[in-house]
Design a protein around this motif. Structure first.
Motif, short mmCIF file in Angstrom:
data_model
loop_
_atom_site.label_atom_id
_atom_site.label_comp_id
_atom_site.label_asym_id
_atom_site.label_seq_id
_atom_site.Cartn_x
_atom_site.Cartn_y
_atom_site.Cartn_z
N THR A 7 0.81 -1.22 0.00
CA THR A 7 0.00 0.00 0.00
C THR A 7 0.84 1.26 0.00
O THR A 7 0.83 2.05 -0.94
CB THR A 7 -0.95 0.01 1.21
OG1 THR A 7 -1.67 -1.22 1.23
CG2 THR A 7 -1.94 1.17 1.10
N HIS A 8 1.61 1.47 1.07
CA HIS A 8 2.42 2.68 1.20
C HIS A 8 3.80 2.32 1.71
O HIS A 8 3.94 1.48 2.62
CB HIS A 8 1.76 3.67 2.16
CG HIS A 8 0.35 4.02 1.82
ND1 HIS A 8 -0.01 4.57 0.60
CD2 HIS A 8 -0.80 3.87 2.53
CE1 HIS A 8 -1.31 4.76 0.58
NE2 HIS A 8 -1.82 4.34 1.72
N SER A 35 4.38 -0.42 -5.03
CA SER A 35 3.61 0.27 -3.99
C SER A 35 2.54 1.14 -4.63
O SER A 35 2.64 1.53 -5.80
CB SER A 35 4.53 1.14 -3.13
OG SER A 35 5.07 2.20 -3.89
N SER A 37 1.81 4.08 -3.21
CA SER A 37 2.33 5.43 -3.03
C SER A 37 3.62 5.38 -2.21
O SER A 37 3.84 4.47 -1.41
CB SER A 37 1.31 6.34 -2.34
OG SER A 37 0.94 5.82 -1.09
N ASN A 93 1.28 7.53 7.40
CA ASN A 93 1.01 7.12 6.02
C ASN A 93 1.69 5.82 5.61
O ASN A 93 1.34 5.24 4.59
CB ASN A 93 1.44 8.22 5.05
CG ASN A 93 0.56 9.45 5.16
OD1 ASN A 93 -0.66 9.36 5.09
ND2 ASN A 93 1.17 10.61 5.36
N ALA A 94 2.68 5.38 6.38
CA ALA A 94 3.38 4.14 6.03
C ALA A 94 3.86 3.44 7.30
O ALA A 94 4.26 4.10 8.27
CB ALA A 94 4.56 4.43 5.11
#
Length: 376
Positions: A7-8, A35, A37, A93-94
């Motif tokens: 995903t991230h 990924s 993003s 975010n990650a």
């Protein structure tokens, strides 16, 4: 080709120079393929990598290298806090954060990531040992920070199993993975000039600094010219040793045998590799030098010291030549051995086949798929 997707992914590096931009761009490109993003903290020459791509969220950090020792320390501490502050803004975010160039000394950002229970991957393109050979006054400080970060990391990525012993990483063996960001654009880096038609030009590409062994190469040139005065040398790169090198060449009346080009644009390197009969890299310490692979892709045999991951790809007498030590005497002896080899044409062919089989984009992505899979 379809790749496993994550995903991230977070990616953090110290601000980089132009010399390291291609390496970072390669890694970013690999992560881009696997990924949804990328959250990317970097600076200087790294700030325009994927700068207009909505999938890559770039958070630039500026850094100016100071000459004064005290100011250098203050500037680097401030850099660590700035990177940590950027991280705090985007930390959610990650879950996995890869620390790349400069990762060995980014203690504050790594501590911050661990504090928020993020998985930290420490990717080591090089070792603090390079600073030892460069006689850097901060060597022991960097080594200490590197040791702490190695303890903190959830996973460590290096280029070759050889480096576990060479860099003293044995106690971390349980969290070491082997992968690299190296891949080549074979439409750019390819053999375009028949090897047997090339002149006796020996090339060096890299920084003009102590750890690269460039001074030892320069000191070997007088004996090489005595052996064969039809040989010329091409030095691509620049650095703090430039004046010292030129002074030595003038003093020994051999400046006419050496061509200095300075740094050249990366996409122009194939033109120069296709002129060389031999490329030499007599370094004291390396990870996996991209320049070796690029020369090999252009059919140029490489003469290099047996450091880092070099022996995995440069097989003496098959895909290149290995120097036992990088003393001027050893460099002279091995340049003559290489240039007199009756199978140079065959070695040139082998170098191309070697890199084309092992350094494609797909193989690099698959390596990172495997490493990241173990982190999720």
């Amino acid at each position: 080709m379809d790749y496993k997707r994550y995903t991230h992914i977070g990616l953090i590096t110290s601000p980089i120079s132009l010399a390291n931009r291609n390496q970072l761009a390669n890694l970013a490109s690999i992560l881009y393929s696997i990924s949804d993003s990328i959250f990317f903290i970097t600076g200087n020459a790294g700030t325009n990598i994927f700068e207009n791509d909505k999938k890559v969220h770039l958070y630039p950090v500026k850094y100016t290298i100071q000459k004064n020792t005290f100011l250098k320390i203050v500037a680097y501490m401030l850099l660590q806090f700035r990177i940590s502050w950027k991280f705090l803004k985007i930390k959610d975010n990650a879950e996995v954060w890869i620390f790349f160039h400069g990762s060995g000394t980014l203690l504050i950002p790594i501590l911050t990531a661990k504090l928020f229970r993020k998985k930290v991957i420490l990717m080591l393109p090089g070792s603090s040992k390079a600073l030892k050979y460069a006689k850097d006054p901060f060597y022991m400080v960097v080594k200490t920070l590197e040791c702490i970060n190695l303890l903190l990391a959830d996973k460590i990525i290096i280029y070759s199993n050889i480096l576990i012993g060479e860099w003293g990483l044995e106690k971390y063996h349980y969290k070491i993975s082997i992968a690299h960001e190296h891949f080549l654009d074979f439409s750019t880096f390819s053999l375009t000039s028949e090897y047997k038609e090339r002149q006796n030009l020996i090339g060096y590409v890299g920084r003009l600094s102590e750890e690269k062994g460039i001074l030892n190469l320069i000191k070997a040139i007088p004996e090489i010219i005595k052996w064969n005065n039809n040989i010329k040398f091409l030095i691509i790169g620049d650095g703090k040793l430039r004046n010292e090198i030129e002074a030595y060449l003038i003093e020994n009346d051999i400046l006419d045998y050496v061509i200095f080009s300075g740094w050249v644009p990366h996409d122009e390197l194939p033109k120069y590799f296709n002129q060389m009969k031999l490329m030499i890299l007599p370094s004291y310490s390396e990870g996996l030098p991209n320049v070796i692979l690029e020369a090999m892709a252009c059919g140029t045999p490489v003469l290099a010291t047996s450091v880092g991951a070099v022996p995995d790809f440069v097989k003496d007498g098959k895909t290149g030549f290995i120097i036992e030590t990088n003393s001027p005497e050893s460099i002279f002896r091995n340049i003559t051995r290489a240039m007199e080899s009756p199978i140079l044409n065959e070695i040139s062919t082998n170098t191309v086949l070697k890199v084309r089989s092992e350094f494609s984009y797909d193989s690099a992505v698959k390596n990172y798929e495997r490493v990241l899979y173990s982190c999720y």
